[in-house]
Each structure stands twice: as C-alpha cells, then as structure tokens.
Design a protein around this motif. Structure first.
Motif, PDB file in Angstrom:
ATOM      1  N   VAL A 133       0.837  -1.198   0.000  1.00 40.09           N
ATOM      2  CA  VAL A 133       0.000   0.000   0.000  1.00 40.09           C
ATOM      3  C   VAL A 133       0.876   1.253   0.000  1.00 40.09           C
ATOM      4  CG1 VAL A 133      -1.768   1.297   1.249  1.00 40.09           C
ATOM      5  CG2 VAL A 133      -1.834  -1.199   1.232  1.00 40.09           C
ATOM      6  N   HIS A 191     -13.751   8.176   1.512  1.00 42.59           N
ATOM      7  CA  HIS A 191     -14.012   6.847   2.072  1.00 42.59           C
ATOM      8  C   HIS A 191     -14.613   5.886   1.050  1.00 42.59           C
ATOM      9  CE1 HIS A 191     -12.948   8.757   5.786  1.00 42.59           C
ATOM     10  NE2 HIS A 191     -13.064   7.622   6.444  1.00 42.59           N
ATOM     11  N   THR A 192     -14.236   6.043  -0.224  1.00 43.54           N
ATOM     12  CA  THR A 192     -14.661   5.079  -1.245  1.00 43.54           C
ATOM     13  C   THR A 192     -13.431   4.489  -1.926  1.00 43.54           C
ATOM     14  OG1 THR A 192     -14.851   6.827  -2.912  1.00 43.54           O
ATOM     15  CG2 THR A 192     -16.855   6.242  -1.705  1.00 43.54           C
ATOM     16  N   VAL A 193     -13.615   3.280  -2.453  1.00 38.57           N
ATOM     17  CA  VAL A 193     -12.520   2.522  -3.061  1.00 38.57           C
ATOM     18  C   VAL A 193     -12.827   2.329  -4.533  1.00 38.57           C
ATOM     19  CG1 VAL A 193     -11.148   0.422  -2.880  1.00 38.57           C
ATOM     20  CG2 VAL A 193     -12.435   1.235  -0.914  1.00 38.57           C
ATOM     21  N   LYS A 205      -6.320   1.265 -13.264  1.00 36.15           N
ATOM     22  CA  LYS A 205      -4.963   0.941 -13.695  1.00 36.15           C
ATOM     23  C   LYS A 205      -4.056   2.132 -13.436  1.00 36.15           C
ATOM     24  CE  LYS A 205      -6.559  -2.073 -17.385  1.00 36.15           C
ATOM     25  NZ  LYS A 205      -8.022  -1.779 -17.230  1.00 36.15           N
ATOM     26  N   GLU A 257      -2.536  -2.979 -11.922  1.00 35.05           N
ATOM     27  CA  GLU A 257      -3.964  -2.837 -11.664  1.00 35.05           C
ATOM     28  C   GLU A 257      -4.090  -2.718 -10.153  1.00 35.05           C
ATOM     29  OE1 GLU A 257      -6.110  -6.038 -13.472  1.00 35.05           O
ATOM     30  OE2 GLU A 257      -5.323  -5.602 -15.466  1.00 35.05           O
ATOM     31  N   LEU A 316      -6.223  -0.816  -6.435  1.00 35.40           N
ATOM     32  CA  LEU A 316      -7.374  -0.181  -5.801  1.00 35.40           C
ATOM     33  C   LEU A 316      -6.920   1.136  -5.197  1.00 35.40           C
ATOM     34  CD1 LEU A 316      -8.907  -3.229  -3.893  1.00 35.40           C
ATOM     35  CD2 LEU A 316      -9.908  -2.085  -5.880  1.00 35.40           C
ATOM     36  N   THR A 348      -8.059   4.200  -2.646  1.00 36.68           N
ATOM     37  CA  THR A 348      -9.017   4.649  -1.638  1.00 36.68           C
ATOM     38  C   THR A 348      -8.798   6.137  -1.400  1.00 36.68           C
ATOM     39  OG1 THR A 348      -8.811   2.493  -0.590  1.00 36.68           O
ATOM     40  CG2 THR A 348      -9.929   4.210   0.664  1.00 36.68           C
ATOM     41  N   PHE A 356      -9.574   9.605   0.724  1.00 33.24           N
ATOM     42  CA  PHE A 356     -10.035  10.194   1.990  1.00 33.24           C
ATOM     43  C   PHE A 356     -10.005  11.703   1.825  1.00 33.24           C
ATOM     44  CE2 PHE A 356      -7.937   6.208   2.920  1.00 33.24           C
ATOM     45  CZ  PHE A 356      -8.792   5.574   3.808  1.00 33.24           C
ATOM     46  N   GLU A 364      -4.865   6.143  -0.637  1.00 35.15           N
ATOM     47  CA  GLU A 364      -4.101   4.917  -0.441  1.00 35.15           C
ATOM     48  C   GLU A 364      -4.238   4.080  -1.693  1.00 35.15           C
ATOM     49  OE1 GLU A 364      -4.328   4.467   4.422  1.00 35.15           O
ATOM     50  OE2 GLU A 364      -5.042   2.849   3.144  1.00 35.15           O
ATOM     51  N   SER A 407      -3.514   0.549  -3.310  1.00 38.94           N
ATOM     52  CA  SER A 407      -3.186  -0.833  -2.962  1.00 38.94           C
ATOM     53  C   SER A 407      -2.780  -1.564  -4.234  1.00 38.94           C
ATOM     54  CB  SER A 407      -4.418  -1.468  -2.326  1.00 38.94           C
ATOM     55  OG  SER A 407      -4.199  -2.818  -2.074  1.00 38.94           O
TER      56      SER A 407
END
Lengths: 467, 467
Positions: A22, A49-51, A55, A66, A68, A70, A72, A85, A87
C-alpha cells in the motif's frame, strides 16, 4: 520538517514481496496527483471513504499495475489532509515504479513518521498520542500493547491536561497577586495553595513511580536463569516456553539474541537469559560474548536460581548462590531472586524450609517444581509475574512508559518542589510564578502543547517510513 | 483445496513491522465475521467499495486496534466473493491477534494463493492469468513486469483461446465425418484441413520459440565476466553497475548471490557472474564454491571476455580464450561471447581487427572500451542487450515465459504433428480426432479449462499467503 503545503508519498506496508503493498499520499494535491496516474473513475470527483478499481499508467501509457485506490477527504483522514491509499500488487519493483511516478507527478518522498507528524500538527492527536502510535507498532505482548493503546487513545494525555489546567488555575491566582504586587495583597490563601500543589505533586509522583513498571512492560523483564550444570536449566526453559514458543516464532521479524528466549506471562514479556554459556568461554572472542552476558546479568530485573534437590544440600546452595552473586555482579538492589527447587519428583520428601536463609531464601521466593513433569510450572509463572507486577489491574492506572515523559514529569516535579519551598518560605509571587511556568512548560512538552523542531525530529525520526 | 463454502483469512501484506498491515477475508461470511469484531458502522449494512473507521475489539471488549475496514460485495471483488480488507497498525503482534480473533469468529486460515485460486474458480481470471499474478509480484525488471502484466491482462489467454477455437472447429468437421463413417464421406477437403493445421502449428511453434526469450526475460541473463587478473573486471563491473546499483539496492528483499550482481539493461535483467574467485580456491570448502561457479558459467547465456589491450597481444588473447572455454566448460552452443578490449585510452591506436579470429572474434562481437573513463560503456550495454534480444519490440508479440505453458504447447504441437501425419497418410478420422482431442486437452491445460487438483496445488502452492 513541519511544512504542510506539499504532498507526501511513501510505501506504508513493510518492504519485500507480499500479496499487496500500500502506497500512501497525503497533502493538498494527494487526490490530484493520484488521479493523473490512475485510470478508472475520476478520483477528484469521487466521495471520501470510497474505493475504486483502476490501472496505474506511466507517462507513456504503459500499465504499471492494476490496483485499488481509496480516497479520503480532509479533514476525515489520518492526517486530517486529503489522502489517497493505493493498494498495488506486492512487488517491490511495481511499488518502486508507482512511487517514482507519483514523485514525478509532484509528490515528495515522506520522511519517517511524517504522516503521523502531520496528524499531530493538524490537531488529530497530541504528541504523547503520536508517540504511542510508534509504541503500538512495536508492541510485542498484551501488556505493552495495552499500554500503547491506552496512551494512543488519550488516557495519559487527559491526565496531563487535567494537571496542567489545575496548575494554570493556580498560576492565575499567583499572577493576579503580582498585578497588585505593590499593595501586598494575598488573594490566595497560602495554606490552600500548598495543599493544591501537594495534590498535583502527588499525582505527578505517582506517574513518575509508574515508570519502572511501564519500562518493564515496554521493554520486557530481563530474567537470568542461573544454577549448577545439570540442575535442569534447559528442561526448565523448555517447560516455561512450552506453549509460547510456537506463537513467538510465528511472528515474523522477531529478532532474538542467541542467548535470550522470550516468554510471555499474562502479557508481560520476560527475556530469559541463559547463563549456561558463561563457563565455556575458551577463546578471547568467546570471552567477549561472556562479558556481554555478564553485563546483562548485572542489569537483570529478576534472577531465577535453579537447584537440584537430589544433589544440592542447603549448605551447597547457599555457597553456590553466594559465589554466583559475587561473580555475576548482580546488583541485588535491582533484582529479585526466585529460588527454584527442581526434581522434586525424585525427592518428594524434601523440606523446602530447610533451604530458608535469612534475608535470602524464604517462603515467598522459593518454589518447588519438577521441570521434567511440568509440575508447578504454571505456579512458577504466577510467581514470576507477581515478582514484577505488584498491581493487580493495569487498567486502573495511568502508566508512564516513555523516557521523555518520565524526564518531563521529573523536571516538572522539581519545579513544583521549588514552588512548594517558595510558598513555605514566603518567597515573593514572581519567583513562584516563574517556577510554575517551568512546571507548566515541562507538562506541555509531554502533550506537545510546547515543542521545538528538534524535539519533533527526534520523536518522528524513530518512526518507520510511511507511518 | 477448492472448497468455496468457507470464509478464508490471511495477512496480505509482507510480514514484519510497518506503518500498516492489511488482513483480508473472502467468502460467504467475510462481512458477517468482520462485523462481529469491528466496532464502528455496521459492516453488514454498508455499501460495497466503501471504507469505514472503527475499533477491533476482542471477546472481552478489549480494543486490539483502531483500523479501517473496506467492504467489497460479491461479485465485485478480487475473488468475486464478499471480501473485507482490514487495515491495521503494522504491528506483528496486533495483526496476529486480529487474525486469531477472526479465526475464532469462524474464518479459516487461507492457504497459499487461495484468494487467487478462488478468483480462478469463480471465473474472474483463467489459469494462465492467475499464474501471471505470481509472476507479476516476483517481477524485478521492466521486461519481466511487462510480460507478466500482458499475461495477467489476458493477452496470452486470448491467443490460446483463439487457437483452441480453431482446433474445435476443425475437430467438428472430422467428427462429422465420423458420424457418417460407414458412408466414407469426406466433408472436409483434406488439403484445406492440412493448411489449417499448418497455420495452427505455425502459431504454436512461434509461441514455443518465444520461450527462450521469455525465460531470459523472466529469469534474467546469466552473464559471465572472464579475463586475466588486472584486465579491469572490477572496474568494468562498477562501470556497468554505475547507475543501477542505487536503484537495485533500494528494493528491499532482493536476495543476491555473493558472486552475482544484477544489471538492468532496457528492462532485461543481466546476472553478472564474476569469475575472479575461480583462481583463489585454497580449501575444500572454497573448492565447493568454485565448482558451483563453474557450473553457473557452463550454463551461462552470455560470456563477456575482457582483455587489456596494453598487455594482451592477439595471440595471447586467443590462447587465453581457448584455455577459459576449455576450463570453464562453457557450452558454447548456449552462450554468446562478447569480447571487450579494455584500456583503449592507454593504447588508442590499437587496431581491433588485429584481434579478429575466424569463428570466434569479429566486428559484431568485439567492443572497445575504457572502463575507467566510462568510454563506450553505454554502447557495450546495447551490444549485450542485442546479443540476447533480437526482437526490436516486445509489445508486438506474445511471449511464453512459463515452463508449464511451454510443456503444454510442446505436447499440443506433438499431437498436431500426428494429426498432420494422419492427414497426409490417409489415416481414418477417428485416430485423427483422438490426436486433436489430445492437442485440445493440452491447450486447455494452459488456460485452466482443463485442470486437476494436483495441478492447482502445484500452481497455487508457489504463491505467497494472502494472495
């Protein structure tokens, strides 16, 4: 170090290969910089607060990973700034590429602990809470974990703040007198002031006294196992470690000194130091190792002196112990001795009281066991625990475990001693006020109401990168 | 291994202390189990792809950590199952406690690669894509990364699926004939069938041939640096590593054999093997090391033979090279030799052509440099790259880098050879159909349309835990 205008980036997971890694960004441009390299949803338009899956592409459009992302949004984040963040797959190569891409995109490599520093500077937590974050990460047992968790959640800060407020109120009275200095007015009853300082000092002294326990909880209890060859030291060690060994070795990254074994009793970490190696030194290099062991022994908190009841008569034991204490230079004032009579299964009629010796061995520090049969091992553990922790419930009290806090409390107490002496000696208010300000200053250092850049550097420099 | 009814949990970030550690759950009860220990929003009621701050508490209500929980809802997740990612403080102790809590709550410790296995079994990706995930994590350079990324994104799978479809169409024609077997009907023109098989085989052979390159990209190019003492091997090594060393050493977890140095040229990893140690073996243990080095040399892909133009006359060089090839047992068929004339700054009038020797040294494998002055070092790198990679653009082609895929393609091709022979020899349709099914079977193994539990075990057993 305390520039908040730029956007910082760092790998926040441990280095090395793993399933995922991360990368964290924080700062005014965290979302904008991430969005430039992230191809999926437009990150500047998503809610906090959504993920989002997407790419990461470099400037030439090559897919680096590829991942994820996130998002904030300030102030709802760890640092109270905009944060992202990312990942990724846990490939050091990929993580390095993505970080370099973000650096080229306008982010700056974060310093050690800089995310937490920002959390502090932005008022998310005070300084002692920030320090607890590092303690929490380093915690290796239930007690040190609980201590750090309590501190991180503000228990200690509350206590300090309360003390500080009381002192401020007290100072206000004194300063009021100073305003009327020429008129020789005393607004505050001197006796009541003395009582107030005494109350505050009582709390501070309690905190100071808790440091010995806090230190033991945080750093473990150095425990020496001594005794003649064949007394059963290895068997005892194995018996003590029996259940814990698997768990300890499961925790990756646990570094272990060759002569030390960790034993966890009710959340307190005991560092068992085997003295078996002492006698065997043959070369100069070995002697260096022995010297180091001897040094550890002399600094130990606890000594387990093991003897074989089938061999050692009371006189032998006393003689052996004398010789050991002499040779090992155990500073007896710092250490407690627990005497352990082993192989009781072979000599069940041994009378423990025969081994009592005034000032050395008595009912409360002699335990009879059979290491081989696991007899009384749990009882021995309880005794070891009690030898260190006299307080039945750690939850009931605030415990100081940080050297810096101890130092600040100590200095604060010294200043209050001077206040007290001043009050009693009829010293004028301005001198008393000076000492109160001194005490306030030191208490303020604990929570970070007062700080210098050097202090921040030294505190956050001990953090890992990415925290 | 392929039970999908339970809920699995594992640490997905590398072990050890860090700023954060991420624990992953996947399965029908992932959200329910997480919600039991997570105190914040009710995770069973939040939307997918959202992140929530809360506390992890154990059965006695003790706070184990403050964390972020991200919820993914089936089928929108990596595994296509309900998933939760819990981002904790990166303390091994805390992560262990949280995992144990989740295990007590009904989750099961995930096996190696089990998240990706589930992604495969649930149709998120095919088998070659799943394998690419592991390759991606292990990738250490741009080329191996690109290879894995292409494969993970399905480039290779598409090619195999296309081939397979063509074979299925072909098989349909043959099987149709079989249905009318007694009537001796030929629906398919034998000439056209031969052409079709030839086309399919051409593609398969191209893939098979790409394996040598794929293997080099994935595993690096074993490159031996040989030459007399004082030819300048160390200087050359430093010159070659000049820019890359810092980057290489930045990547934590890179393990390095003591006699090997990694050099990245345009994304291809060259493993430089220094032969300096060969002459120095004095003890038996050292000899073991030398034997190992010799073995590596004999398996090398590339030999850089370095000589000092101020010392080595052409005759000396030829003699030295003969002796080295003889002693090192380099399998010359596998290796390419690049001759590097060093210290050209001290002998600028050296005529490279004087060193030419038929079948050994010529214009295209002799490079003149001055390692000390960094002269021609970039040119030498280009030559090293070209010696291995003859293809100008890796993007234009599908490259096989996996032993298992190579093996399956090879067997598929063998079956098609028999099909071809059958067609040409007028063998009856049922034998041809059998061989086609064989070819289809092997191609199906690559993408996982056909698999066994053993195969899955062997593939996913090489993954890390938590992926």
């Amino acid at each position: 170090m305390s520039d908040l205008t730029d956007t910082i980036v760092a790998l926040s997971t441990p280095p090395g290969q793993g399933a995922i890694g991360v990368i964290r960004l924080s700062g005014p441009k965290a979302i904008e910089i991430s969005d430039k390299v992230f191809h999926g949803r437009n990150l500047t338009k998503v809610e906090g607060h959504t993920v989002h899956y997407g790419k990461i592409k470099d400037e030439e459009g090559r897919v680096i990973d590829e991942c994820l992302a996130t998002v904030f949004k300030a102030p709802r984040s760890y640092t109270k700034e905009d944060m992202v963040e990312i990942s990724c797959h846990g490939s050091p190569y990929i993580l390095e590429q993505v970080i370099q891409l973000l650096l080229r995109g306008g982010a700056r490599q974060a310093n050690k602990g800089e995310f937490t520093l920002r959390a502090f500077l932005n008022g998310q937590m005070d300084l002692s809470q920030a320090e607890a974050v590092a303690d929490l990460i380093a915690s290796e047992g239930a007690a040190s974990h609980e201590l750090a968790m309590n501190q991180m959640r503000g228990g200690f800060s509350d206590e300090i703040r309360k003390l500080r407020q009381e002192l401020i109120d007290f100072a206000a009275l004194i300063e009021l007198e100073l305003d009327f200095g020429e008129e020789d007015v005393e607004f505050a009853d001197r006796g009541k002031l003395e009582n107030l300082v005494a109350e505050i000092q009582a709390v501070i002294r309690k905190l100071i006294n808790s440091f010995q326990l806090g230190n033991v909880i945080k750093n473990g209890v150095a425990t020496v196992i001594a005794g003649r060859p064949n007394a059963g030291k290895s068997t005892l060690l194995n018996a003590l470690l029996n259940e814990d060994r698997a768990i300890v070795s499961d925790i990756a990254g646990t570094t272990r000194d060759t002569i030390e074994e960790g034993l966890n009793i009710k959340g307190i970490q005991f560092r068992l130091i085997d003295t078996a190696g002492i006698r065997e030194a043959q070369s100069q290099i070995e002697q260096l190792g022995v010297d180091k062991t001897m040094q550890k022994i002399s600094q130990s908190t606890l000594v387990i002196y093991l003897f074989d009841v089938t061999v050692s008569k009371p006189g032998d034991l006393w003689e052996d112990v004398d010789r050991f204490l002499d040779a090992s230079k155990v500073i007896t004032a710092n250490s407690r001795q627990i005497f352990v009579a082993n192989k009781m299964d072979l000599n069940p009629y041994t009378r423990p009281e025969d081994y009592y010796k005034e000032g050395l061995i008595a009912y409360d520090n002699l335990v009879t066991i059979s290491a081989k049969n696991m007899m009384n091992i749990e009882y021995l553990k309880d005794r070891l625990y009690e030898a260190v922790i006299k307080t039945p419930d750690l939850n009931d009290q605030t415990i100081v475990s940080n050297n810096r806090h101890y130092d600040a409390l100590y200095k604060s107490n010294e200043a209050l001693d001077r206040v007290m002496a001043g009050l009693k000696g009829g010293i004028t208010g301005d001198f008393i006020a000076m000492d109160i300000r001194q005490a306030l200053h030191h208490l303020g250092e604990i929570t970070g109401q007062i700080y210098t850049d050097d202090l921040l550097d030294s505190i956050f420099g001990r953090f890992c990168i990415g925290k």
